[in-house]
Design a protein around this motif. Structure first.
Motif, PDB file in Angstrom:
ATOM      1  N   UNK A 116     -18.812  -7.681  10.910  1.00 15.90           N
ATOM      2  CA  UNK A 116     -20.003  -8.218  11.287  1.00 15.90           C
ATOM      3  C   UNK A 116     -20.834  -8.429  12.101  1.00 15.90           C
ATOM      4  N   UNK A 117     -20.308  -9.928  11.826  1.00 16.32           N
ATOM      5  CA  UNK A 117     -21.229 -11.333  12.159  1.00 16.32           C
ATOM      6  C   UNK A 117     -20.032 -11.532  13.573  1.00 16.32           C
ATOM      7  N   UNK A 118     -19.237 -10.886  13.790  1.00 18.29           N
ATOM      8  CA  UNK A 118     -18.009 -11.519  14.850  1.00 18.29           C
ATOM      9  C   UNK A 118     -18.861 -10.432  15.989  1.00 18.29           C
ATOM     10  N   UNK A 164     -21.843  -9.298  20.764  1.00 19.56           N
ATOM     11  CA  UNK A 164     -22.556  -9.265  20.892  1.00 19.56           C
ATOM     12  C   UNK A 164     -23.942 -10.048  22.017  1.00 19.56           C
ATOM     13  N   UNK A 165     -24.072 -10.763  21.735  1.00 19.36           N
ATOM     14  CA  UNK A 165     -24.504 -11.738  21.701  1.00 19.36           C
ATOM     15  C   UNK A 165     -24.804 -12.603  23.362  1.00 19.36           C
ATOM     16  N   UNK A 214      -9.932 -18.461  18.309  1.00 21.64           N
ATOM     17  CA  UNK A 214     -10.745 -18.143  19.322  1.00 21.64           C
ATOM     18  C   UNK A 214     -12.114 -17.651  18.752  1.00 21.64           C
ATOM     19  N   UNK A 215     -13.062 -17.002  18.160  1.00 23.16           N
ATOM     20  CA  UNK A 215     -13.862 -16.520  18.308  1.00 23.16           C
ATOM     21  C   UNK A 215     -14.400 -17.166  18.660  1.00 23.16           C
ATOM     22  N   UNK A 216     -15.568 -16.652  19.567  1.00 24.26           N
ATOM     23  CA  UNK A 216     -16.506 -17.138  21.131  1.00 24.26           C
ATOM     24  C   UNK A 216     -17.737 -16.832  20.189  1.00 24.26           C
ATOM     25  N   UNK A 257     -25.964 -11.072  31.760  1.00 24.01           N
ATOM     26  CA  UNK A 257     -26.833 -10.362  31.876  1.00 24.01           C
ATOM     27  C   UNK A 257     -27.530 -11.526  33.124  1.00 24.01           C
ATOM     28  N   UNK A 258     -28.646 -10.661  34.109  1.00 27.34           N
ATOM     29  CA  UNK A 258     -28.674 -10.682  34.699  1.00 27.34           C
ATOM     30  C   UNK A 258     -29.987 -12.554  34.650  1.00 27.34           C
ATOM     31  N   UNK A 259     -30.573 -11.841  33.128  1.00 24.66           N
ATOM     32  CA  UNK A 259     -31.348 -12.932  33.070  1.00 24.66           C
ATOM     33  C   UNK A 259     -31.761 -13.626  31.661  1.00 24.66           C
ATOM     34  N   UNK A 260     -30.374 -14.165  32.153  1.00 25.27           N
ATOM     35  CA  UNK A 260     -29.363 -15.610  30.822  1.00 25.27           C
ATOM     36  C   UNK A 260     -30.567 -16.580  31.831  1.00 25.27           C
TER      37      UNK A 260
END
Length: 110
Positions: free
Chosen positions: A8-10, A15-16, A108-110, A23-26
């Motif tokens: 779940x945390x992954x 997603x984040x 290697x979890x981002x 996303x363009x609004x980063x």
């Protein structure tokens, strides 16, 4: 248990991360000027994620890219791929699980 919490945390972290990368609004979400180390880490994480996406079978890669990265709805992805919306959810779920397994196997979890 611990594995469920990690998955779940992954998913939340993935997603984040995808939102920040694609996303363009980063610019509104990201710090004004990342440090060189932060920028290097972001690039490395992005490269690892792309490599993991490349290792996914096309059947799973396309829906997860269209849904999580492009931000399309499940019904829109289903229409474009000629499958049912439930099949989109199944494929996205399986793709995320495979990404989790692939990225966590190498630490290697981002």
């Amino acid at each position: 248990t611990e594995l469920i919490v990690r998955k779940r945390r992954f998913r939340r972290h993935l997603r984040g991360f995808l939102n920040l990368v694609f996303r363009d609004n980063t610019t509104a979400l990201a710090p004004a000027s990342p440090t060189p180390l932060e920028e290097l880490e972001r690039r490395q994480q992005c490269a690892l994620l792309y490599a993991a996406l490349d290792r996914l079978p096309e059947k799973y890669r396309t829906p997860v890219i269209m849904f999580d990265i492009d931000g399309r709805s499940a019904s829109e992805v289903a229409t474009l791929l000629g499958i049912k919306p439930n099949a989109v959810w199944v494929r996205v779920h399986r793709a995320r699980a495979r990404l989790f397994d692939d990225l966590s196997a190498g630490g290697n979890i981002p």
